[in-house]
Design an enzyme around this catalytic site. Structure first.
Site, mmCIF file in Angstrom:
data_model
loop_
_atom_site.group_PDB
_atom_site.id
_atom_site.type_symbol
_atom_site.label_atom_id
_atom_site.label_comp_id
_atom_site.label_asym_id
_atom_site.label_seq_id
_atom_site.Cartn_x
_atom_site.Cartn_y
_atom_site.Cartn_z
ATOM 1 N N ASP A 184 -11.584 14.873 -2.932
ATOM 2 C CA ASP A 184 -10.456 14.938 -1.997
ATOM 3 C C ASP A 184 -9.721 16.242 -2.268
ATOM 4 O O ASP A 184 -9.507 16.610 -3.428
ATOM 5 C CB ASP A 184 -9.489 13.769 -2.233
ATOM 6 C CG ASP A 184 -10.117 12.413 -1.925
ATOM 7 O OD1 ASP A 184 -11.242 12.385 -1.390
ATOM 8 O OD2 ASP A 184 -9.483 11.387 -2.227
ATOM 9 N N ASP A 231 -11.155 1.928 7.210
ATOM 10 C CA ASP A 231 -10.343 1.496 6.069
ATOM 11 C C ASP A 231 -9.814 0.109 6.383
ATOM 12 O O ASP A 231 -9.084 -0.073 7.356
ATOM 13 C CB ASP A 231 -9.189 2.471 5.845
ATOM 14 C CG ASP A 231 -9.683 3.863 5.474
ATOM 15 O OD1 ASP A 231 -10.757 3.958 4.850
ATOM 16 O OD2 ASP A 231 -9.009 4.845 5.808
#
Length: 245
Positions: free
Chosen positions: A7, A129
């Site tokens: 990330d 998600d």
């Protein structure tokens, strides 16, 4: 398949805890060197999340991603803040193999479906998600978990199956960044229900036993971020546990 992940915020390798920008850990690592290390250990696909872009699409780290794509020989998939077809086209043009689309698939499904038609189902991975409530309902969250989406996983998958959905990354939000193990029951169920979709598992991986459990769940791949950064195990060890198909 083992899919190492990083990330990125402002060019730095970071981890968030359960998607919370206020719970950020920054690692003193070069993004390219880190990904090249994963490649050297045998990874065939790398996952990159542009967290700066996810928060503010005007600040997407496209130049950095182009540098990463140029410096790697293996395929990369990239997500974070992709809101327009121009952005999809740009990422594919700079060498990204697959673009990861999250919130937009919930908010503007017709738009995203048109990209499947134009670029093909191999070029796009849906990132779902999921919040699982007490009744076992799988609700897809949007906007980097900062707000609920209200659409069920099943209804979203049904919608995108019409355009040949092939790649989907599913994260149980309650597990992400926690190192408490993956929700293998979820992936077992998804792989059995939708055998034509290549499910990528994500969230909670801490040990090689976790990796083996996801392998046995029949997910097609596993995204591993934090566990590699904090040296719980190596990419090489993970691939020994789950050889690349």
């Amino acid at each position: 398949m083992i899919i190492p992940a990083i990330d990125l915020i402002d060019g730095q390798v970071v981890r968030l805890y359960q998607g919370d920008y206020d719970k950020q850990t920054t690692f003193d690592l070069s993004p390219l060197a880190q990904l090249q290390s994963y490649q050297a250990q045998g990874a065939k696909l790398l996952h990159i999340v542009d967290l700066t872009g996810a928060k503010d699409p005007n600040k997407r780290q496209t130049k950095l991603i182009a540098e990463l794509a140029a410096g790697l020989d293996v395929d990369i998939q990239v997500g974070g803040g992709i809101r327009s077809e121009d952005q999809v086209a740009e990422l594919l043009a700079i060498g990204v193999k697959r673009v990861v689309i999250g919130s937009l698939a919930v908010k503007e499904p017709e738009l995203v479906k048109s990209w499947f038609v134009k670029y093909g189902s191999d070029a796009i991975c849906l990132a779902l998600d999921v919040n699982i409530n007490d009744n076992g309902d799988k609700i897809v969250a949007v906007s980097g978990w900062q707000s609920g989406g209200g659409k069920s996983l099943e209804s979203l998958v049904a919608e995108f199956e019409t355009v040949g959905l092939k790649h989907a990354l599913v994260t149980d939000i309650s597990r992400d960044g926690t190192l408490t193990g993956a929700n293998t029951e979820l992936y077992t169920e998804l792989a059995a229900t939708y055998p034509n979709i290549l499910w990528q598992a994500s969230g909670g991986i801490a040990t090689l036993d976790n990796v083996a459990a996801v392998r046995d769940s029949k997910a097609s791949g596993i995204i591993i971020g934090k566990a590699l950064l904090i040296n719980q195990f190596t990419v090489e060890e993970a691939i020994q546990c789950w050889p690349n198909a």
